[in-house]
Scaffold this motif. Structure first.
Motif, PDB file in Angstrom:
ATOM      1  N   ALA A 355       0.834  -1.212   0.000  1.00 44.80           N
ATOM      2  CA  ALA A 355       0.000   0.000   0.000  1.00 44.80           C
ATOM      3  C   ALA A 355       0.863   1.253   0.000  1.00 44.80           C
ATOM      4  N   VAL A 356       1.967   1.231   0.740  1.00 45.75           N
ATOM      5  CA  VAL A 356       2.887   2.371   0.766  1.00 45.75           C
ATOM      6  C   VAL A 356       3.486   2.592  -0.615  1.00 45.75           C
ATOM      7  N   GLY A 357       3.912   1.500  -1.265  1.00 52.63           N
ATOM      8  CA  GLY A 357       4.474   1.619  -2.609  1.00 52.63           C
ATOM      9  C   GLY A 357       3.489   2.224  -3.585  1.00 52.63           C
ATOM     10  N   SER A 358       2.211   1.845  -3.463  1.00 52.03           N
ATOM     11  CA  SER A 358       1.181   2.385  -4.350  1.00 52.03           C
ATOM     12  C   SER A 358       1.003   3.886  -4.138  1.00 52.03           C
ATOM     13  N   ARG A 359       0.998   4.309  -2.882  1.00 56.33           N
ATOM     14  CA  ARG A 359       0.822   5.742  -2.624  1.00 56.33           C
ATOM     15  C   ARG A 359       2.051   6.544  -3.052  1.00 56.33           C
ATOM     16  N   LEU A 360       3.219   5.958  -2.887  1.00 57.21           N
ATOM     17  CA  LEU A 360       4.426   6.671  -3.310  1.00 57.21           C
ATOM     18  C   LEU A 360       4.440   6.864  -4.828  1.00 57.21           C
ATOM     19  N   ARG A 361       3.986   5.859  -5.566  1.00 58.71           N
ATOM     20  CA  ARG A 361       3.921   5.999  -7.028  1.00 58.71           C
ATOM     21  C   ARG A 361       3.048   7.194  -7.420  1.00 58.71           C
ATOM     22  N   ALA A 362       1.973   7.394  -6.681  1.00 55.34           N
ATOM     23  CA  ALA A 362       1.055   8.491  -7.005  1.00 55.34           C
ATOM     24  C   ALA A 362       1.681   9.856  -6.757  1.00 55.34           C
TER      25      ALA A 362
END
Length: 729
Positions: A355-362
């Motif tokens: 989930a952290v990786g997904s938010r960082l991509r954004a």
């Protein structure tokens, strides 16, 4: 000749021909019939006789003969009827007709009926044997020829089966480059039926980008070592394929060779076309892509890993130097992520990282690189910076994005992030220096309370360098005997006598001098060296107790502090008992001090080990009581003997007269019938209050500072009392 005959017999090709031929003689005249039988047997044949046509039909139906000598005119069944019978049965047995009727019609009827030869009566024996030999020789040749044809047909079937069953695409081209043969594999590989390709030029099958390279390899004319070997090409696929592969081309490994007609003059041999084999490399390519992906990507999040990140970083350095630009390296570390793994498990931890990786991509701009460096650490590469304000803006965006709650399963989790940043070229001109300085800035973000961003500057390096130096010295301190134990007395407030000591560790650094535990114990906890220090303290305390015992001094209790890492050791209880047994000590002389935080961590395992210590006679004390979060329920569950009131609460008595917390702790201890020790007693006013509240024991500078082993021994020997030092009640 004998060897050749043996081989052919083993092969089953000529077994019947070279065994004694079986011949049936059919004639109604006994004398002639027996004469024929004798001649044949005398010349090595196996001869049987039939008395008439009907007898002949019975024997032909029962067994196989290599030849039949047949009379035409017999009273019951005519010879032509016997020929018809043989024909209807589909037998290939050769028949020689022997008859006294030599008319043309008789001969024609016999040959039309299936007879191989016609011999007129009377005949010469030599003539008969020659005719029989010729018929048998002709039959043997027919059988051999038939066998060869069958073998050739079978061989062709096997060859075609093997070619069509091959996992490789096999083809032949004519001299103009058109397909003259393709095996069935082409349909499952490329989606084309063989009939669709035969007659088509090979270029129709080649991927457009590989046409020029395929021109001289797919329709190879060379032979021998110069022929095409292991050449990679892409073949075009039909739009619809049964395998439903994603790609529109298949990569193959090609081996091809020119075909020429046989000729004694190799220079004059005529070129016939090309023979080629194309091996499908799809699975190998997929495997190579998988290996490459795993080598350069984090398998959990799918993000670039440290190796690929460094490649991008080196490329960014080259581009920034060429264009005179700046870029930033941003290191991110999740705050308290270990707590998530320890309390909820690694499955929840992995879900949180995803989930952290997904938010960082954004949060990324186009051209930015996000990588997972390992554990809960991520890195961002931010190229083409206009100013440091851009970095701060992105960092604020990241902190805000990760500050929102995460919903994983049926739980709501919060995860803040600490960020360190270095900028090219002022903070470093190499990838390693930029990452190093970003890590230093990250460390400072952690020490500044977490959930913030720090930009690197040179002033950050000194404290971290000092910490690294201290850590290195700490690792060598034990082997260099730089640690020493000090003993602070614990005094009974009613009798005024010393009833125990707390064993305290000090580090006598050869350069820095005496280092306080406040400066090195947290570092020892972080690096795991605390377990070695704990073992040293245990053995040192036991050795001192043994020394006092040998000197005849009164027995006193000696307390040692236990760290969380020590109690997590599987042999924790056994080590303590082993040390006591080694020095010949009673277990009641040793007291272990634990903190409230240790009580709350892994309660079930901790209480079990403490119960084992208590059952063995060892006292258990809670140190710094009141500063943690333990509840009365846990205090009742644990085998606690002593509570030590934290010195911060004792200081409040003198500073602002606040006695409420100390009063509550004393009342609770008395209610639970626990021994009570007040730490950090420094004034007579504090002492007077503790006496009025009937506190059991005290420890502090009012009576004595921590003493060396020699000073503590002298104190015990002199039997100094509290009353003698500070006056009576």
């Amino acid at each position: 000749m004998l060897a050749e005959l043996k081989q052919r017999i083993i092969a089953g090709e000529v077994h019947k021909v070279y065994s004694a031929p079986k011949i049936l003689v059919v004639d109604d005249e006994p004398l002639l019939r027996d004469s024929l039988r004798d001649i044949l047997q005398h010349n090595g044949y196996e001869a049987s006789v039939a008395r008439n046509g009907r007898d002949a039909l019975v024997q032909i139906a029962r067994q196989q003969f290599d030849a039949i000598l047949l009379d035409l005119y017999m009273p019951d069944v005519h010879g032509t009827e016997v020929l018809d019978f043989i024909a209807r049965r589909g037998l290939d047995t050769p028949v020689i007709v022997i008859s006294g009727d030599d008319s043309v019609d008789s001969v024609i009827d016999a040959l039309r009926g299936g007879a191989q030869d016609f011999l007129r009566k009377p005949y010469q024996a030599d003539e008969l044997l020659k005719r029989v030999s010729n018929v048998l020789q002709r039959r043997r040749l027919e059988l051999e020829n038939r066998s060869i044809l069958q073998q050739m047909e079978q061989s062709e079937k096997w060859h075609r089966f093997l070619v069509n069953s091959s996992p490789d695409f096999i083809y032949t081209l004519d001299c103009e480059g058109h397909f003259s043969f393709v095996n069935d594999r082409v349909e499952s590989l490329l989606g084309f039926k063989p009939s669709e390709l035969v007659g088509q030029h090979f270029s129709s099958l080649i991927h457009p980008e590989d046409i020029s390279r395929a021109q001289y390899v797919f329709n190879e004319r060379r032979t021998g070592k110069r022929a095409t070997r292991y050449t990679e090409l892409r073949l075009r696929c039909k739009e619809y394929r049964p395998r439903n592969l994603d790609s529109k081309a298949v990569t193959v490994e090609l081996n091809a060779i020119g075909m020429y007609e046989e000729s004694d003059n190799k220079f004059a041999s005529r070129y016939l076309g090309t023979y080629g084999v194309a091996k499908d490399l799809s699975e190998r390519k997929k495997a190579e892509e998988t290996i490459y992906y795993q080598a350069y990507h984090d398998l959990l999040t799918g993000l670039p890993n440290r190796v690929l990140y460094k490649d991008h970083l080196n490329l960014a350095i080259a581009q920034a130097r060429r264009n005179g630009e700046k870029f930033a390296v941003m290191c991110l570390d999740l705050d308290h992520f270990k707590l998530v793994n320890d309390t909820l498990g690694h499955v929840f931890g992995d879900e949180l990282l995803l989930a952290v990786g997904s938010r960082l991509r954004a949060c990324l701009r186009e051209g930015d690189t996000l990588a997972r460096m390992g554990g809960d650490e991520f890195s961002l590469l931010l190229p083409a910076l206009v100013s440091s304000d851009t970095v701060i803006g992105i960092a604020d965006k990241v902190i805000a994005a990760l500050g929102r709650p995460f919903h994983i399963g049926n739980r709501e989790l919060f995860s803040t992030v600490s960020i360190g940043v270095s900028i090219f070229p002022e903070d470093g001109e190499t990838g390693d220096s930029l990452i190093k300085h970003a890590d230093i800035a990250l460390y400072h973000a952690k020490t500044c309370g977490r959930d913030n961003c720090q930009l690197f500057h040179e002033g950050m390096s000194a404290p971290l360098s000092n910490r690294l130096s201290l850590e290195n010295d700490l690792r060598h301190a034990l082997e260099r005997n730089q640690f020493v134990a000090y003993y602070q007395p614990q005094v009974n407030l009613r009798s005024g006598q010393v009833v125990g000591f707390e064993c305290l560790i000090r580090w006598l650094h050869p350069v820095r001098g005496l280092i306080s535990p406040v400066d090195f114990i947290p570092l020892a906890e972080e690096t795991g060296l605390i377990t070695q220090l704990g073992d040293w303290m245990l053995n040192t305390a036991c050795h001192q107790l043994k020394t006092w015992k040998e000197h005849g001094l009164p027995p006193v209790r000696l307390a040692i502090n236990i760290s969380p890492r020590q109690i997590e050791q599987t042999q924790f209880v056994e080590r303590i008992h082993a040390a006591l047994n080694q020095h010949g000590l009673h277990s009641s002389l040793l007291e272990v001090e634990i903190t409230e935080n240790l009580i709350m961590k892994d309660v079930e395992h901790t209480v079990e080990k403490l119960k084992q210590l208590s059952a063995g006679g060892i006292k258990i004390a809670i140190d710094d009581f009141g500063t943690g979060y333990s509840s009365l329920t846990y205090l009742k569950k644990f085998p606690i003997h002593t509570i030590k009131i934290d010195q911060s609460f004792i200081a409040d008595i003198e500073r602002d007269g606040d006695t409420s917390i100390v009063t509550a702790i004393i009342a609770m201890a008395k209610g639970l019938k626990l021994n009570l020790i007040a730490e950090g007693v420094e004034t007579e006013n504090q002492l007077a209050f503790l006496r009025s509240m009937e506190c059991d024991e005290m420890q502090g500078y009012l009576f004595s500072e921590p003493l060396s082993a020699q000073a503590a021994t002298e104190l015990l020997a002199e039997k100094v009392s509290l009353q003698a030092m500070v006056g009576g009640q």
